[in-house]
Write a protein that holds these residues in place. Structure first.
Motif, PDB file in Angstrom:
ATOM      1  N   LYS A 278       0.815  -1.216   0.000  1.00  0.00           N
ATOM      2  CA  LYS A 278       0.000   0.000   0.000  1.00  0.00           C
ATOM      3  C   LYS A 278       0.848   1.264   0.000  1.00  0.00           C
ATOM      4  O   LYS A 278       0.340   2.354  -0.207  1.00  0.00           O
ATOM      5  CB  LYS A 278      -0.905   0.009   1.244  1.00  0.00           C
ATOM      6  CG  LYS A 278      -1.914  -1.121   1.223  1.00  0.00           C
ATOM      7  CD  LYS A 278      -2.865  -0.995   2.391  1.00  0.00           C
ATOM      8  CE  LYS A 278      -3.670  -2.273   2.541  1.00  0.00           C
ATOM      9  NZ  LYS A 278      -3.964  -2.592   3.912  1.00  0.00           N
TER      10      LYS A 278
ATOM     11  N   CYS B  10      -0.520   6.591  -3.142  1.00  0.00           N
ATOM     12  CA  CYS B  10      -1.744   7.321  -3.498  1.00  0.00           C
ATOM     13  C   CYS B  10      -2.015   7.182  -4.990  1.00  0.00           C
ATOM     14  O   CYS B  10      -1.084   7.199  -5.809  1.00  0.00           O
ATOM     15  CB  CYS B  10      -1.588   8.795  -3.133  1.00  0.00           C
ATOM     16  SG  CYS B  10      -1.751   9.094  -1.373  1.00  0.00           S
TER      17      CYS B  10
ATOM     18  N   ASP C 126      -7.024  11.111  -1.628  1.00  0.00           N
ATOM     19  CA  ASP C 126      -5.619  10.755  -1.402  1.00  0.00           C
ATOM     20  C   ASP C 126      -5.082  11.644  -0.277  1.00  0.00           C
ATOM     21  O   ASP C 126      -5.826  12.457   0.278  1.00  0.00           O
ATOM     22  CB  ASP C 126      -4.776  10.874  -2.691  1.00  0.00           C
ATOM     23  CG  ASP C 126      -4.716  12.297  -3.242  1.00  0.00           C
ATOM     24  OD1 ASP C 126      -4.145  13.170  -2.565  1.00  0.00           O
ATOM     25  OD2 ASP C 126      -5.226  12.540  -4.360  1.00  0.00           O
ATOM     26  N   LEU C 127      -3.803  11.457   0.028  1.00  0.00           N
ATOM     27  CA  LEU C 127      -3.227  12.130   1.205  1.00  0.00           C
ATOM     28  C   LEU C 127      -3.333  13.661   1.168  1.00  0.00           C
ATOM     29  O   LEU C 127      -3.956  14.281   2.034  1.00  0.00           O
ATOM     30  CB  LEU C 127      -1.752  11.680   1.312  1.00  0.00           C
ATOM     31  CG  LEU C 127      -0.774  12.477   2.149  1.00  0.00           C
ATOM     32  CD1 LEU C 127      -1.213  12.534   3.598  1.00  0.00           C
ATOM     33  CD2 LEU C 127       0.624  11.850   2.057  1.00  0.00           C
TER      34      LEU C 127
ATOM     35  N   ASP D  62     -12.709   8.513   4.738  1.00  0.00           N
ATOM     36  CA  ASP D  62     -11.443   7.975   4.198  1.00  0.00           C
ATOM     37  C   ASP D  62     -10.217   8.742   4.702  1.00  0.00           C
ATOM     38  O   ASP D  62      -9.261   8.984   3.954  1.00  0.00           O
ATOM     39  CB  ASP D  62     -11.453   7.970   2.658  1.00  0.00           C
ATOM     40  CG  ASP D  62     -12.409   6.915   2.110  1.00  0.00           C
ATOM     41  OD1 ASP D  62     -12.646   5.928   2.825  1.00  0.00           O
ATOM     42  OD2 ASP D  62     -12.914   7.094   1.005  1.00  0.00           O
TER      43      ASP D  62
ATOM     44  N   TYR E 136      -6.165   8.065   4.522  1.00  0.00           N
ATOM     45  CA  TYR E 136      -5.188   8.648   3.591  1.00  0.00           C
ATOM     46  C   TYR E 136      -4.409   9.774   4.275  1.00  0.00           C
ATOM     47  O   TYR E 136      -3.195   9.884   4.124  1.00  0.00           O
ATOM     48  CB  TYR E 136      -5.896   9.237   2.369  1.00  0.00           C
ATOM     49  CG  TYR E 136      -6.362   8.206   1.370  1.00  0.00           C
ATOM     50  CD1 TYR E 136      -5.450   7.431   0.665  1.00  0.00           C
ATOM     51  CD2 TYR E 136      -7.716   8.017   1.129  1.00  0.00           C
ATOM     52  CE1 TYR E 136      -5.876   6.484  -0.249  1.00  0.00           C
ATOM     53  CE2 TYR E 136      -8.152   7.071   0.209  1.00  0.00           C
ATOM     54  CZ  TYR E 136      -7.227   6.311  -0.480  1.00  0.00           C
ATOM     55  OH  TYR E 136      -7.641   5.381  -1.385  1.00  0.00           O
TER      56      TYR E 136
ATOM     57  N   ARG F 242      -1.691   8.851   6.602  1.00  0.00           N
ATOM     58  CA  ARG F 242      -0.442   8.351   6.010  1.00  0.00           C
ATOM     59  C   ARG F 242       0.689   9.340   6.188  1.00  0.00           C
ATOM     60  O   ARG F 242       1.857   8.950   6.261  1.00  0.00           O
ATOM     61  CB  ARG F 242      -0.600   8.148   4.492  1.00  0.00           C
ATOM     62  CG  ARG F 242      -1.566   7.099   4.100  1.00  0.00           C
ATOM     63  CD  ARG F 242      -1.668   7.078   2.613  1.00  0.00           C
ATOM     64  NE  ARG F 242      -0.411   6.555   2.102  1.00  0.00           N
ATOM     65  CZ  ARG F 242      -0.307   5.768   1.054  1.00  0.00           C
ATOM     66  NH1 ARG F 242      -1.376   5.430   0.391  1.00  0.00           N
ATOM     67  NH2 ARG F 242       0.855   5.329   0.661  1.00  0.00           N
TER      68      ARG F 242
END
Ligand code: EPZ
Length: 430
Positions: free
Chosen positions: A91, A117, A369-370, A391, A394, A397
């Protein structure tokens, strides 16, 4: 599922301590396997990606002792397995740094193909080209990148594109190769320089990191070291844009101002005041933001990792702005979420045309995404009403205690695990 509940409207004010750079920590942790002696690493961010990498390293026999939340001692004298394929490692993007590091020391490595990502096609041809130039065989089989070499020999390598990952990986592989390697068209990001400094502190001979030509004279062995990771330029930039978007006044502490130059230039262009001191940067925004055009570029250009944050700011400016991402072709997936919040943005290929609106309005959104996730949180902090952001794994991270740092600046944000808690949050903040 964990999510953030946010009530927007408060200007964020105060000071925030910036942690160690995730994108420097990841290659530095991986490079720790290149010596049998102990390596002491400080200012390590406690984020999901570094923790996943440390776990994968433990699984191949690296001894790890946490000496504090941000410090760790690693010893790779007993590495017993050169196959890295635990489920989590797929991941994260940085799993591939273990290829360069293990190949350099053991002349063999098998690592699960990297994830990371979903921001566009993330090719690894330049990594492979570099390893092959040094004399390694590389094959991709059963989801693993398998590399092996009788000996690694220095080479002259011209990168076809500027790649942070490929520069770092080839630099690591070349460190323990025989002879001299020259990497041309190298990436110049601060984390590339930080890794070179780290390797040099272990006895490597690397010159030119931070320019586009890096020269690596191979050495036969590396020794232990003590090293503190540089501050995270993107975490700092994210909080600086949080000041701009919420019309706040935020001082980011423990930063290297030089690394923030392109970010500061854009903040000034859009009408913020920026004050710099030794290791602090203060951003004050009081008026409606102005428009600008942005093109992301390799360092020292404006970073792709700050593209969603500046787009969120421009979405509230007066007039039309154009943002082009030249690094990744799929980094506008957050735009649909921002449109739910009232933004006027049209994406054409890798360009977003942003017509500023006066305000965002809270909505149910999710982080794609992040960096986009962090940018959407900032949009929500400026929005009218309530937002839930799903979510958020992300965001975790790459941002340590993101909601806690925002709370300390006056944000109304909470981490919730259950939908029922949202009503309580509303009562508390209503
Ligand atoms: C690093 O990714 C960062 N990740 C990314 O940060 C960052 O966005 C990116 O560099 C650019 O700065 C880590 O450091 C773990 P690249 P990386 O190789 O190394 C193309 C974040 O939010 N390319 O510099 O994967 C590639 O497709 C993350 O923290 C090839 O064509 O990026 C892209 O268009 C997301 N062939 C461009 O180069 C290759 O072999 C730049 O990619 C390698 C790359």
């Amino acid at each position: 599922m964990e999510h953030y509940a946010i009530k927007g409207g408060n200007a964020l004010v105060g000071e925030v301590e910036i942690g160690g750079a995730k994108n420097a920590a990841l290659p530095i942790l991986a490079a720790s396997v290149m010596t049998d002696e102990s390596v002491y690493i400080d200012n390590m961010p406690d984020v999901r990606d570094t923790n996943v990498l440390l776990k994968a390293m433990a699984n191949i026999g690296v001894m790890e002792k946490r000496t504090g939340r941000h410090s760790v001692v690693l010893n790779a004298a007993n590495v017993s397995n050169l196959v890295v394929e635990d489920d989590n490692i797929k991941k994260i993007r940085a799993s591939y740094y273990l290829i360069g590091a293990l190949l350099s020391k053991y002349k063999r490595a098998e690592v699960a193909l990297p994830g990371g990502c979903d921001i566009g096609c993330r090719a690894i041809d330049q990594h492979i080209k570099g390893f092959e130039a040094l004399g390694a065989e590389v094959v991709i089989e059963h989801g693993l990148i398998k590399t092996r070499a009788e000996r690694l020999m220095g080479a002259h390598i011209y990168m076809d594109c500027v790649s942070v990952g490929a520069t770092i990986n080839v630099m690591m592989a070349a460190t323990l190769a025989e002879g001299t390697t020259i990497i041309e068209n190298a990436a110049k990001e601060p984390h590339v320089v930080d890794l070179a400094n780290f390797l040099n502190s272990m006895g490597a001979n690397i010159k030119g990191a931070g320019t586009d030509v890096i020269r690596i004279k191979g050495v036969t062995r590396l020794h232990g070291t003590e090293y503190a990771i540089i501050p995270d330029q993107i975490e700092a930039g994210t909080f600086m844009f949080a000041a701009a978007v919420t019309k706040g006044d935020i001082t980011v502490k423990n930063v290297i101002p030089k690394h923030l130059e392109s970010i500061v230039a854009k903040l000034i262009e859009i009408g913020c005041q920026v004050e710099e001191s030794d290791d602090c940067m203060r951003v004050v925004a009081s008026k409606r933001l102005k428009t600008t055009h942005v093109k992301t570029l390799p360092y020292p250009g404006f970073p792709t990792d700050m593209q969603p944050q500046i787009a969120v700011a421009l979405g509230l400016s007066q007039g039309t702005s154009i943002v082009t991402d030249t690094i990744f072709e799929n980094r506008f997936r957050y735009v649909d979420e921002l449109i739910r919040m009232g933004a006027h943005i049209k994406v054409e290929g890798t360009t977003a045309i942003i017509d500023g609106v006066e305000k965002y309005t809270g909505a149910r959104i999710s982080a794609p995404d992040l960096r986009a996730g962090a940018a959407l949180v900032i949009a929500a902090l400026a929005a009218e009403g309530y937002t839930t952001v799903e979510d958020i794994h992300y965001i975790e991270r790459g941002y340590e205690d993101f909601h806690l740092k925002l709370q300390a600046l006056g944000a109304q944000i909470e981490l919730l695990t259950d939908d029922k808690e949202f009503q309580k949050f509303k009562l508390k903040t209503g």
